[in-house]
Design a protein around this motif. Structure first.
Motif, PDB file in Angstrom:
ATOM      1  N   GLY A 164      42.203  48.367  15.115  1.00 40.09           N
ATOM      2  CA  GLY A 164      42.958  48.765  16.623  1.00 40.09           C
ATOM      3  C   GLY A 164      42.746  47.402  17.364  1.00 40.09           C
ATOM      4  N   VAL A 165      43.715  47.384  18.440  1.00 42.59           N
ATOM      5  CA  VAL A 165      43.940  46.363  19.178  1.00 42.59           C
ATOM      6  C   VAL A 165      43.945  46.918  20.722  1.00 42.59           C
ATOM      7  CG1 VAL A 165      45.265  44.354  19.886  1.00 42.59           C
ATOM      8  CG2 VAL A 165      44.894  44.803  17.571  1.00 42.59           C
ATOM      9  N   LEU A 166      43.383  46.421  21.378  1.00 45.07           N
ATOM     10  CA  LEU A 166      43.267  46.617  22.938  1.00 45.07           C
ATOM     11  C   LEU A 166      44.381  45.541  23.551  1.00 45.07           C
ATOM     12  CD1 LEU A 166      39.898  47.702  24.103  1.00 45.07           C
ATOM     13  CD2 LEU A 166      41.806  49.225  23.469  1.00 45.07           C
ATOM     14  N   VAL A 167      45.387  46.125  24.313  1.00 41.97           N
ATOM     15  CA  VAL A 167      46.331  45.002  25.053  1.00 41.97           C
ATOM     16  C   VAL A 167      46.309  45.414  26.407  1.00 41.97           C
ATOM     17  CG1 VAL A 167      48.711  44.601  25.219  1.00 41.97           C
ATOM     18  CG2 VAL A 167      47.994  45.505  23.144  1.00 41.97           C
ATOM     19  N   PHE A 168      45.766  44.184  27.175  1.00 38.25           N
ATOM     20  CA  PHE A 168      45.636  44.011  28.544  1.00 38.25           C
ATOM     21  C   PHE A 168      46.563  43.143  29.396  1.00 38.25           C
ATOM     22  CE2 PHE A 168      41.576  44.157  26.797  1.00 38.25           C
ATOM     23  CZ  PHE A 168      40.737  45.228  27.549  1.00 38.25           C
ATOM     24  N   GLY A 169      46.912  43.525  30.467  1.00 32.48           N
ATOM     25  CA  GLY A 169      47.651  42.602  31.362  1.00 32.48           C
ATOM     26  C   GLY A 169      47.200  41.563  31.676  1.00 32.48           C
ATOM     27  N   LEU A 170      47.927  40.258  32.163  1.00 33.73           N
ATOM     28  CA  LEU A 170      47.282  38.928  32.232  1.00 33.73           C
ATOM     29  C   LEU A 170      46.372  39.110  33.259  1.00 33.73           C
ATOM     30  CD1 LEU A 170      50.233  36.634  31.851  1.00 33.73           C
ATOM     31  CD2 LEU A 170      48.201  37.129  30.261  1.00 33.73           C
ATOM     32  N   SER A 207      42.535  38.000  32.835  1.00 31.42           N
ATOM     33  CA  SER A 207      41.853  36.795  33.562  1.00 31.42           C
ATOM     34  C   SER A 207      40.612  37.624  34.485  1.00 31.42           C
ATOM     35  CB  SER A 207      43.025  36.558  34.800  1.00 31.42           C
ATOM     36  OG  SER A 207      43.917  36.006  33.991  1.00 31.42           O
ATOM     37  N   GLY A 208      40.927  38.700  35.038  1.00 31.65           N
ATOM     38  CA  GLY A 208      39.530  39.231  35.849  1.00 31.65           C
ATOM     39  C   GLY A 208      38.357  39.527  35.001  1.00 31.65           C
ATOM     40  N   GLU A 245      28.617  38.719  35.360  1.00 29.97           N
ATOM     41  CA  GLU A 245      28.690  40.031  36.180  1.00 29.97           C
ATOM     42  C   GLU A 245      28.574  41.352  35.172  1.00 29.97           C
ATOM     43  OE1 GLU A 245      31.942  39.799  38.750  1.00 29.97           O
ATOM     44  OE2 GLU A 245      30.901  38.194  39.977  1.00 29.97           O
ATOM     45  N   LEU A 246      28.961  41.248  33.938  1.00 28.94           N
ATOM     46  CA  LEU A 246      28.721  42.444  33.051  1.00 28.94           C
ATOM     47  C   LEU A 246      27.642  42.576  32.546  1.00 28.94           C
ATOM     48  CD1 LEU A 246      32.286  41.782  31.747  1.00 28.94           C
ATOM     49  CD2 LEU A 246      31.741  43.209  33.478  1.00 28.94           C
ATOM     50  N   PRO A 247      26.965  43.807  32.132  1.00 25.51           N
ATOM     51  CA  PRO A 247      25.853  43.925  31.331  1.00 25.51           C
ATOM     52  C   PRO A 247      25.741  43.585  30.083  1.00 25.51           C
ATOM     53  CG  PRO A 247      26.890  46.053  32.038  1.00 25.51           C
ATOM     54  CD  PRO A 247      27.800  45.146  32.528  1.00 25.51           C
TER      55      PRO A 247
END
Length: 74
Positions: free
Chosen positions: A51-57, A61-62, A71-73
């Motif tokens: 499977g694939v996750l699709v993110f908005g730009l 970017s965030g 900033e991420l564990p």
């Protein structure tokens, strides 16, 4: 894009994240192929057919900026 179902990923060119270690651990791939359409597909390189996750730009970017800032564990 694929009539309401997201991008047709058969044309995707995948890049492994530089944050994915070479030890077979966390392996994330993303594709810049659809950036003009405003999305970035992301998948696990160890099991790409899973499977694939699709993110908005903006979301992608965030996320990348937060990873670079640590900033991420882990």
């Amino acid at each position: 894009m694929n009539a309401g179902h997201g991008p047709d990923l058969t044309a995707a060119e995948w890049t492994k994240s530089s944050f994915s270690g070479g030890d077979g651990g966390q392996c994330v791939e993303f594709s810049r192929t659809f950036a003009r359409a405003g999305v970035v597909p992301v998948r696990d390189s160890k099991i790409p057919a899973d499977g694939v996750l699709v993110f908005g730009l903006d979301g992608w970017s965030g996320f990348v900026a937060a990873v670079k800032r640590g900033e991420l564990p882990g």
